[in-house]
Scaffold this active site. Sequence first.
Site, PDB file in Angstrom:
ATOM      1  N   GLN A  83       6.644 -15.569  12.170  1.00 28.84           N
ATOM      2  CA  GLN A  83       6.032 -15.138  13.310  1.00 28.84           C
ATOM      3  C   GLN A  83       4.549 -15.242  13.305  1.00 28.84           C
ATOM      4  O   GLN A  83       3.783 -13.735  13.633  1.00 28.84           O
ATOM      5  CB  GLN A  83       6.402 -13.140  12.443  1.00 28.84           C
ATOM      6  CG  GLN A  83       5.849 -12.649  11.383  1.00 28.84           C
ATOM      7  CD  GLN A  83       6.361 -11.482  10.828  1.00 28.84           C
ATOM      8  OE1 GLN A  83       7.552 -11.556  10.008  1.00 28.84           O
ATOM      9  NE2 GLN A  83       5.725 -10.566  10.505  1.00 28.84           N
ATOM     10  N   HIS A 129       0.825  -1.369   0.196  1.00 30.69           N
ATOM     11  CA  HIS A 129      -0.262   0.097   0.094  1.00 30.69           C
ATOM     12  C   HIS A 129       0.712   1.328  -0.063  1.00 30.69           C
ATOM     13  O   HIS A 129       1.963   1.340   0.260  1.00 30.69           O
ATOM     14  CB  HIS A 129      -0.816  -0.200   1.190  1.00 30.69           C
ATOM     15  CG  HIS A 129      -0.552  -0.076   2.829  1.00 30.69           C
ATOM     16  ND1 HIS A 129       1.064   0.490   3.263  1.00 30.69           N
ATOM     17  CD2 HIS A 129      -0.777  -1.302   3.631  1.00 30.69           C
ATOM     18  CE1 HIS A 129       0.938  -0.010   4.448  1.00 30.69           C
ATOM     19  NE2 HIS A 129       0.588  -1.148   4.516  1.00 30.69           N
ATOM     20  N   HIS A 159       3.695   1.220   2.620  1.00 27.71           N
ATOM     21  CA  HIS A 159       5.199   0.375   2.069  1.00 27.71           C
ATOM     22  C   HIS A 159       5.843   1.803   0.669  1.00 27.71           C
ATOM     23  O   HIS A 159       6.662   1.477   0.270  1.00 27.71           O
ATOM     24  CB  HIS A 159       4.504  -1.208   1.228  1.00 27.71           C
ATOM     25  CG  HIS A 159       4.249  -1.919   2.358  1.00 27.71           C
ATOM     26  ND1 HIS A 159       2.262  -2.152   2.142  1.00 27.71           N
ATOM     27  CD2 HIS A 159       4.942  -2.442   3.451  1.00 27.71           C
ATOM     28  CE1 HIS A 159       2.616  -3.139   2.973  1.00 27.71           C
ATOM     29  NE2 HIS A 159       3.619  -3.033   3.746  1.00 27.71           N
TER      30      HIS A 159
HETATM   31  O1  PAF Z   1       6.287  -5.478   9.142  1.00 25.07           O
HETATM   32  C1  PAF Z   1       6.801  -6.902   8.334  1.00 25.07           C
HETATM   33  O2  PAF Z   1       5.541  -6.677   7.167  1.00 25.07           O
HETATM   34  C2  PAF Z   1       6.777  -7.869   8.801  1.00 25.07           C
HETATM   35  O3  PAF Z   1       6.755  -7.937  10.163  1.00 25.07           O
HETATM   36  C3  PAF Z   1       8.800  -7.590   8.109  1.00 25.07           C
HETATM   37  C4  PAF Z   1       9.634  -6.463   8.956  1.00 25.07           C
HETATM   38  C5  PAF Z   1       8.933  -7.649   6.162  1.00 25.07           C
HETATM   39  C6  PAF Z   1       9.110  -9.241   8.707  1.00 25.07           C
HETATM   40  O4  PAF Z   1       8.609 -10.424   8.355  1.00 25.07           O
END
Ligand code: PAF
Length: 289
Positions: A68, A41, A44
């Site tokens: 994660q 978006h 980014h």
């Molecule tokens: O913020 C994110 O999109 C994610 O946590 C990252 C930093 C790319 C790590 O997977």
Amino acid sequence: MRKNEKNFKIIRSPLALQRLSKKILAQGKSIGLVPTMGALHKGHISLVKKSAKSNDVTIVSVFVNPVQFGANEDFAKYPRRLQTDAKLCAESGADIIFAPSSKDMYPAPLQTYVRSAIENMYCGAYRPGHFTGVLSVVAKLFNIALPSNAYFGEKDFQQLHVIRKMAYDLNFPVKVIGAKTIREKSGLAMSSRNEYMSCEERVAASSIYAGMQEAKKMYKQGVNSVAKLKKIISEKIEEAGGKIQYIEMANKNDLVPVKTKISKAAVILLACYFGKTRLIDCDFLYYPR
Ligand code: PAF
């Protein structure tokens, strides 16, 4: 077509990217890395543009990192649209998208992780293991892409902080650069997860920003009680139908919690739900005000 759209590359293999990055560095060029999970978006894109301005080569990683996500989180439904992302990146000045598969990144289960001492605070208290997953993948991305500079949004301020600390504590030769949160007109912070919400929920979720703005106003007028400032924010969000997960205040520099009164630069950290969508946001209380 912009200059680098012609030579824009999508690379899947960690080894191929690492080899290419070594070549780029050997030519005396700088590399900027924008780590993302895709579904890009405007937030980014602002990071991509920032990187393209200051580095010879900009790499955007697009990887929905399974490590994660908790068992009941949104890993399976997280939006994935690599071709659209690639087009946006090329138009915004990036040179390379790194889009590995899970097998490429984790050919075998990890036995080594990077952990933060504050992994169980703030967002981490509600997402056990999340920051270990983030730091471990970002450490891998740093070692694969070999960036001189890496760019992260301030919206996830705890993430930015633990990554910056990791780079410092473990001597990664990477400058971690935070960039301002980009917001929709309503004040809602841009997030790939906003698309989970209905139109009504999206409108209601603008109360997060409104609440923080109100707290900032009261703080400027002399209110420095953490309890009072938190109440202002939670009331705004709850009036709009949101459910608070947490609202905390912390010192901006070290993320040590502020329990009673703001007496140095602080950050408001919060997470809440609108419908089933979990949103996070942050804002700053400057000192002196
Ligand atoms: O913020 C994110 O999109 C994610 O946590 C990252 C930093 C790319 C790590 O997977």
